[in-house]
Design an enzyme around this catalytic site. Structure first.
Site, short mmCIF file in Angstrom:
data_model
loop_
_atom_site.label_atom_id
_atom_site.label_comp_id
_atom_site.label_asym_id
_atom_site.label_seq_id
_atom_site.Cartn_x
_atom_site.Cartn_y
_atom_site.Cartn_z
N ASP B 36 0.58 -0.75 -0.30
CA ASP B 36 0.21 -0.05 -0.30
C ASP B 36 0.96 0.95 -0.37
O ASP B 36 1.76 1.47 0.65
CB ASP B 36 -0.64 0.24 0.76
CG ASP B 36 -2.17 -1.06 1.46
OD1 ASP B 36 -1.79 -1.52 0.23
OD2 ASP B 36 -3.12 -1.05 2.29
N LYS B 93 -8.18 0.15 -5.23
CA LYS B 93 -9.02 0.75 -4.37
C LYS B 93 -10.83 0.79 -5.17
O LYS B 93 -10.52 2.08 -5.12
CB LYS B 93 -9.18 0.39 -3.42
CG LYS B 93 -7.81 -0.87 -2.69
CD LYS B 93 -7.76 -1.05 -0.64
CE LYS B 93 -6.55 -0.09 0.01
NZ LYS B 93 -6.77 -2.37 -0.46
N GLY B 165 -5.57 -3.07 8.91
CA GLY B 165 -5.24 -1.99 9.70
C GLY B 165 -5.09 -2.23 10.74
O GLY B 165 -4.87 -1.07 11.80
N ARG B 177 -6.85 -19.77 7.40
CA ARG B 177 -6.55 -21.65 7.46
C ARG B 177 -7.92 -22.56 7.13
O ARG B 177 -7.81 -23.34 7.00
CB ARG B 177 -6.31 -21.46 9.28
CG ARG B 177 -5.03 -21.96 9.78
CD ARG B 177 -4.79 -21.87 11.07
NE ARG B 177 -3.21 -22.19 11.37
CZ ARG B 177 -3.43 -23.86 11.32
NH1 ARG B 177 -2.91 -24.40 10.57
NH2 ARG B 177 -1.96 -22.69 12.40
N GLY B 226 -3.75 -6.92 8.20
CA GLY B 226 -2.81 -7.26 9.53
C GLY B 226 -1.35 -7.65 9.17
O GLY B 226 -0.57 -8.14 10.50
N GLY B 247 -0.42 -3.14 3.69
CA GLY B 247 -1.57 -2.51 4.20
C GLY B 247 -0.76 -1.20 4.98
O GLY B 247 0.71 -0.87 4.13
N SER B 248 -1.15 -0.86 6.11
CA SER B 248 -0.40 -0.23 6.91
C SER B 248 1.10 -0.78 7.92
O SER B 248 1.72 0.18 8.25
CB SER B 248 -1.53 -0.42 7.71
OG SER B 248 -3.13 0.34 7.78
#
Lengths: 220, 321
Positions: B36, B93, B165, B177, B226, B247-248
């Site tokens: 990102d 996005k 995030g 999983r 995450g 992402g973050s």
């Protein structure tokens, strides 16, 4: 426990004569697996009777008879190659061993890269222009005549580069709009399209044949 | 759906041209990291670190979460700037169901569109008809049924949703999983049991049958939501992910404050170290020695937010069905 397991598998191979014989017959061909469509190449190799080896470290180059540089991002490939001292081992490998590059792999093999310029292995006497046909929306599938036996060949182009110029010793096997898309130069092969994404495996067969004849030559 | 498939579970070369080209690009991204980015400088850092693609957006999920408000498609000017700055593929996005945003992204020449739960959904019942586009789509999923519904709509790549995030990998693990477990379970069913399985998964029978035969999705299966450290990336790859979205995790300092990569050289260096380490960890996910080495090179990690502390109604992953 994993030590026991691997010892067991070695013993098995050694004692199993027919298997050992097959192994010599089917060449071990590495597929550079830093990232990219290495899975698709490995599958194509299996289907034409070769044994694929996913190569992530320079020391693995010693174990293989030929190498495929797959599609993916050539910038990412270069970052890894520069990082691990991989580049010099690979340079040495491609000087003498059969190597086949598709798309990003073709870029890596060229003597000159443009748009933008970047480092390469410099073993294929050609100038390659990156992303020459545009972005993903311009990706396309063509079927066209080639020098390979057996009629027209399907060619899958994805954010493809263009071989803008070829030099001495380069044999052009197929073209698109007057530019080479499949070429051969001694023990080097390159395609700007992705034969690994088609069901027709004639290009991989040709490369495996090249590897086999090379194995015969180098007293292996 | 008329597409046939081959033994290794991908859509076969006899499938439609458009779908093959879309899945083809997804194949090229395997084993890589998609990062990102919120500006040109971050995009350059990502490319320099070895990212295979960048996701152009105005606010990363951690900021969206902290700041609230309606999260929409990024400004085309920002996306164009990033497209011009890097040579790797650029993703962006669109809101769930917002096909007009997707049309704009296609027009801009974006290489992959993420129909994403991270943005505020535009349609509570319908996802975008992705077959109608030439640009490939990636969609999030928490389970096999959700993944197959997105593929039926034309998605060329699936990613776990995780909980974006947060910097907490727990939900990405749970979703990966679950998808892998549900695929395995299908492979042992008899032909006649597959009809009921399709009903349970609320997914098209044809796709359920393809997964039952191949034991995998007919499109690449990536992981997102995450992932914040090299070890997180390695964990997801070992659990079956074929590539990683971060992402973050790379450009954030505190929960809602990005590292200042434009003016602060030390913070820029920190972002570079995280980006490089996650790239190496994704390729060498099975080599603990290399993982230890690159993990040690990272300076600082996103502070993060434990997913367990988030109330259900605040979760992003429950958007879409």
């Amino acid at each position: 426990m994993s030590g026991t397991q691997s010892r067991k598998s070695i013993t098995k191979t050694e004692s199993d004569e027919p298997k050992a014989a097959t192994r010599t017959a089917s060449p071990r061909i590495g597929v550079l697996a830093i990232q990219g469509d290495y899975d698709a190449h490995a599958q194509a190799l299996r289907e034409v009777g070769a044994e694929p080896v996913l190569v992530r470290k320079p020391e693995q180059l010693a174990e293989i008879d030929g190498l495929i540089l797959p599609g993916g991002e050539s910038t990412t490939f270069l970052k890894f190659l520069e990082r691990d001292g991989f580049l010099s081992s690979l340079r040495e490998f491609v000087q003498t061993k059969p190597t086949f590059g598709t798309c990003a792999g073709c870029i890596l093999l060229a003597t000159e890269v443009t748009h933008p310029p970047q480092k390469s292995l410099g073993v294929l006497n050609a100038t390659v222009e990156r992303n020459a046909y545009g972005r993903q929306i311009d990706s396309s599938i063509h079927t066209a005549a080639t020098e390979l036996p057996g009629g027209p060949l399907e060619m899958v182009y994805i954010r493809a580069p263009r071989i803008a110029k070829t030099g001495e010793g380069v044999n052009v096997l197929a073209q698109r709009d007057g530019f080479p898309v499949l070429v051969e130069q001694g023990h080097i092969m390159a395609a700007t399209f992705h034969p690994e994404l088609s069901a027709d495996h004639r290009v991989h067969q040709r490369f495996v044949k090249m590897v086999r004849s090379h194995m015969g030559r180098s007293s292996r | 759906m008329a597409d046939t498939h081959n033994g290794n579970g991908s859509f076969a070369p006899t499938s439609g041209t458009s779908l093959r080209l879309k899945v083809g690009l997804a194949e090229m991204l395997k084993g890589g990291v998609i990062m990102d980015v919120m500006n040109v400088e971050q995009a350059r850092i990502a490319e320099e670190a070895g990212a295979v693609s960048v996701m152009a957006l105005e606010r990363v999920p951690a900021m969206i979460r902290a700041e609230g408000g309606v999260a929409r498609m990024a400004n085309p000017k920002l996306i164009k700037g990033i497209i011009d700055a890097v040579s790797i593929p650029v993703m962006a996005k669109a809101r769930i169901g917002h096909f007009a945003e997707a049309q704009i992204l296609q027009e801009l020449g974006v290489d992959f569109i993420d129909e994403s739960e991270v943005l505020t959904p535009a349609d509570e019942a319908h996802h975008i008809d992705k077959h109608a586009f030439k640009t490939p789509f990636v969609c999030g999923a928490r389970n096999l049924g959700e993944a197959l519904r997105r593929i039926a709509e034309g998605a060329a790549m699936i990613r776990t949703k995780g909980e974006a995030g947060t910097g907490d990998v727990v939900h990405a693990v749970q979703h990966m999983r679950q998808i892998v477990r549900e695929m395995k379970a299908l492979t042992v069913l008899s032909e006649q049991e597959l009809y009921a399985a399709a009903k349970e998964h609320q997914a098209p029978y044809e796709l359920v049958r393809i997964v039952a035969q191949a034991g995998r999705l007919p499109v690449p299966n990536f992981s997102a939501g995450g992932i914040a450290t090299p070890a997180d990336a390695a964990l997801m790859m070992q659990l079956g992910a074929e590539a990683i979205f971060v992402g973050s995790g790379i450009f954030m300092k505190e929960r809602a404050t990005p590292l200042d990569v434009e003016k602060n050289p030390k913070e820029r260096e920190e972002a570079v170290s995280r980006a490089k380490a996650i790239v190496v960890a994704t390729t060498h996910y099975n080599d603990p020695r290399i993982l230890a080495e690159v993990s040690a090179q990272v300076t600082g990690t996103m502070k993060g937010l434990a997913a367990a502390a988030i109330e259900e109604k605040e979760m992003l992953q429950t958007r879409g069905w």
